[in-house]
Design a protein around this motif. Structure first.
Motif, mmCIF file in Angstrom:
data_model
loop_
_atom_site.group_PDB
_atom_site.id
_atom_site.type_symbol
_atom_site.label_atom_id
_atom_site.label_comp_id
_atom_site.label_asym_id
_atom_site.label_seq_id
_atom_site.Cartn_x
_atom_site.Cartn_y
_atom_site.Cartn_z
ATOM 1 N N ALA A 92 0.838 -1.202 0.000
ATOM 2 C CA ALA A 92 0.000 0.000 0.000
ATOM 3 C C ALA A 92 0.872 1.253 0.000
ATOM 4 O O ALA A 92 0.495 2.272 -0.575
ATOM 5 C CB ALA A 92 -0.931 0.002 1.206
ATOM 6 N N ASP A 93 2.001 1.173 0.648
ATOM 7 C CA ASP A 93 2.918 2.311 0.722
ATOM 8 C C ASP A 93 4.316 1.850 0.363
ATOM 9 O O ASP A 93 4.884 0.969 1.016
ATOM 10 C CB ASP A 93 2.928 2.903 2.137
ATOM 11 C CG ASP A 93 1.631 3.600 2.468
ATOM 12 O OD1 ASP A 93 1.264 4.518 1.716
ATOM 13 O OD2 ASP A 93 0.988 3.235 3.463
ATOM 14 N N SER A 96 9.015 3.677 -4.146
ATOM 15 C CA SER A 96 9.375 3.573 -5.564
ATOM 16 C C SER A 96 8.209 3.238 -6.487
ATOM 17 O O SER A 96 8.292 3.464 -7.689
ATOM 18 C CB SER A 96 10.486 2.537 -5.744
ATOM 19 O OG SER A 96 10.030 1.259 -5.352
ATOM 20 N N THR A 97 7.136 2.685 -5.950
ATOM 21 C CA THR A 97 5.980 2.320 -6.783
ATOM 22 C C THR A 97 4.677 2.696 -6.095
ATOM 23 O O THR A 97 4.630 2.905 -4.884
ATOM 24 C CB THR A 97 5.936 0.798 -7.063
ATOM 25 O OG1 THR A 97 5.823 0.100 -5.828
ATOM 26 C CG2 THR A 97 7.143 0.322 -7.835
ATOM 27 N N HIS A 98 3.627 2.747 -6.896
ATOM 28 C CA HIS A 98 2.269 2.928 -6.383
ATOM 29 C C HIS A 98 1.440 1.727 -6.826
ATOM 30 O O HIS A 98 1.572 1.270 -7.963
ATOM 31 C CB HIS A 98 1.633 4.215 -6.924
ATOM 32 C CG HIS A 98 2.298 5.448 -6.430
ATOM 33 N ND1 HIS A 98 2.233 5.866 -5.121
ATOM 34 C CD2 HIS A 98 3.062 6.361 -7.066
ATOM 35 C CE1 HIS A 98 2.921 6.980 -4.980
ATOM 36 N NE2 HIS A 98 3.447 7.298 -6.155
ATOM 37 N N THR A 99 0.614 1.250 -5.927
ATOM 38 C CA THR A 99 -0.254 0.111 -6.221
ATOM 39 C C THR A 99 -1.639 0.624 -6.584
ATOM 40 O O THR A 99 -2.225 1.429 -5.856
ATOM 41 C CB THR A 99 -0.352 -0.834 -5.007
ATOM 42 O OG1 THR A 99 0.958 -1.314 -4.702
ATOM 43 C CG2 THR A 99 -1.275 -2.004 -5.303
ATOM 44 N N TYR A 100 -2.154 0.136 -7.717
ATOM 45 C CA TYR A 100 -3.489 0.503 -8.180
ATOM 46 C C TYR A 100 -4.337 -0.748 -8.349
ATOM 47 O O TYR A 100 -3.820 -1.829 -8.647
ATOM 48 C CB TYR A 100 -3.413 1.248 -9.521
ATOM 49 C CG TYR A 100 -2.787 2.600 -9.368
ATOM 50 C CD1 TYR A 100 -3.536 3.684 -8.945
ATOM 51 C CD2 TYR A 100 -1.432 2.781 -9.609
ATOM 52 C CE1 TYR A 100 -2.951 4.927 -8.771
ATOM 53 C CE2 TYR A 100 -0.843 4.014 -9.440
ATOM 54 C CZ TYR A 100 -1.611 5.085 -9.018
ATOM 55 O OH TYR A 100 -1.024 6.311 -8.839
ATOM 56 N N ILE A 101 -5.636 -0.562 -8.174
ATOM 57 C CA ILE A 101 -6.589 -1.634 -8.429
ATOM 58 C C ILE A 101 -7.590 -1.115 -9.449
ATOM 59 O O ILE A 101 -8.243 -0.095 -9.222
ATOM 60 C CB ILE A 101 -7.287 -2.103 -7.141
ATOM 61 C CG1 ILE A 101 -6.235 -2.685 -6.182
ATOM 62 C CG2 ILE A 101 -8.374 -3.124 -7.465
ATOM 63 C CD1 ILE A 101 -6.761 -3.168 -4.858
ATOM 64 N N THR A 102 -7.660 -1.805 -10.578
ATOM 65 C CA THR A 102 -8.656 -1.487 -11.599
ATOM 66 C C THR A 102 -9.847 -2.379 -11.353
ATOM 67 O O THR A 102 -9.725 -3.604 -11.255
ATOM 68 C CB THR A 102 -8.083 -1.683 -13.012
ATOM 69 O OG1 THR A 102 -7.006 -0.747 -13.194
ATOM 70 C CG2 THR A 102 -9.140 -1.449 -14.085
ATOM 71 N N LEU A 103 -11.004 -1.753 -11.230
ATOM 72 C CA LEU A 103 -12.266 -2.441 -10.974
ATOM 73 C C LEU A 103 -13.111 -2.395 -12.233
ATOM 74 O O LEU A 103 -13.053 -1.430 -12.988
ATOM 75 C CB LEU A 103 -13.019 -1.741 -9.839
ATOM 76 C CG LEU A 103 -12.265 -1.614 -8.522
ATOM 77 C CD1 LEU A 103 -12.971 -0.638 -7.601
ATOM 78 C CD2 LEU A 103 -12.114 -2.973 -7.866
ATOM 79 N N SER A 104 -13.928 -3.425 -12.420
ATOM 80 C CA SER A 104 -14.768 -3.448 -13.612
ATOM 81 C C SER A 104 -16.129 -4.040 -13.315
ATOM 82 O O SER A 104 -16.260 -4.990 -12.547
ATOM 83 C CB SER A 104 -14.093 -4.259 -14.724
ATOM 84 O OG SER A 104 -14.893 -4.237 -15.886
ATOM 85 N N SER A 105 -17.136 -3.487 -13.967
ATOM 86 C CA SER A 105 -18.484 -4.049 -13.910
ATOM 87 C C SER A 105 -18.684 -5.081 -15.014
ATOM 88 O O SER A 105 -19.724 -5.716 -15.081
ATOM 89 C CB SER A 105 -19.526 -2.929 -14.042
ATOM 90 O OG SER A 105 -19.326 -2.231 -15.263
#
Length: 186
Positions: A92-93, A96-105
């Motif tokens: 989460a923190d 050097s990187t950021h974590t993303y979550i792509t959600l979809s319907s």
């Protein structure tokens, strides 16, 4: 009453500005209860007797009528948001990187994104670091300070995915999980 998290697509970007107090008021007038907005990027926790598909339909209709734009949302139960957050193996923190979550319907659209984003090509020689979290979610990493330039960010922002996907960073997902979970406990 069921506790839900609703993720709005494209709010407070690209000319669509909605004040969270106005959103909360509109949603209450459309029959949702315990409406809580989180951040200004279109994250909502609420209670409803409706099932997820009906919440999605009523929520989008409410946005279209109240704010006059072509609205799309992804609706998940509070329990499912918690499962998705728990399934994410990325930090989460991290500096050097950021974590993303792509959600979809639409799981088929997410399948397509996952396949395309996993393929090595000229812009993405090693393939993206994608991790499928379920039929409606996938996690990915972007270099700190380079999210918008990352190959997967560019891919997922194509108009083809506009009506069925939205992306949140993991820190936001944790806040939404906590808020939606708290509603289910009350």
């Amino acid at each position: 009453m069921n506790s839900y998290a609703v993720f709005l697509r494209g709010v407070n970007v690209g000319g669509i500005t909605i004040r969270m107090a106005e959103l909360k008021s509109a949603l209450k007038s459309c029959g949702f209860s315990a409406v809580t907005t989180l951040l200004a990027s279109g994250n909502v926790a609420l209670l409803s007797d409706l099932g997820p598909a009906k919440v999605k339909s009523r929520f989008e209709e409410c946005l279209r009528e109240s704010f006059g734009y072509d609205a799309w949302v992804v609706v998940l139960t509070a329990a499912r948001v918690a499962e998705i957050v728990d399934a994410c193996t990325y930090p989460a923190d991290d500096k050097s990187t950021h974590t993303y979550i792509t959600l979809s319907s639409d799981p088929a659209m997410l399948d397509e994104l996952f396949e395309a984003g996993s393929k090595p090509d000229g812009a993405n020689p090693d393939g993206a670091s994608l991790h499928r979290l379920g039929p409606e979610a996938l996690a990915w990493l972007a270099p700190a300070g380079g999210t918008l330039e990352s190959p997967f960010s560019k891919l997922s922002s194509k108009p083809r995915y506009k009506s069925s996907t939205t992306t949140r960073n993991l820190r936001t997902m944790i806040k939404v999980r906590d808020a939606a979970g708290a509603l289910g406990e009350s």
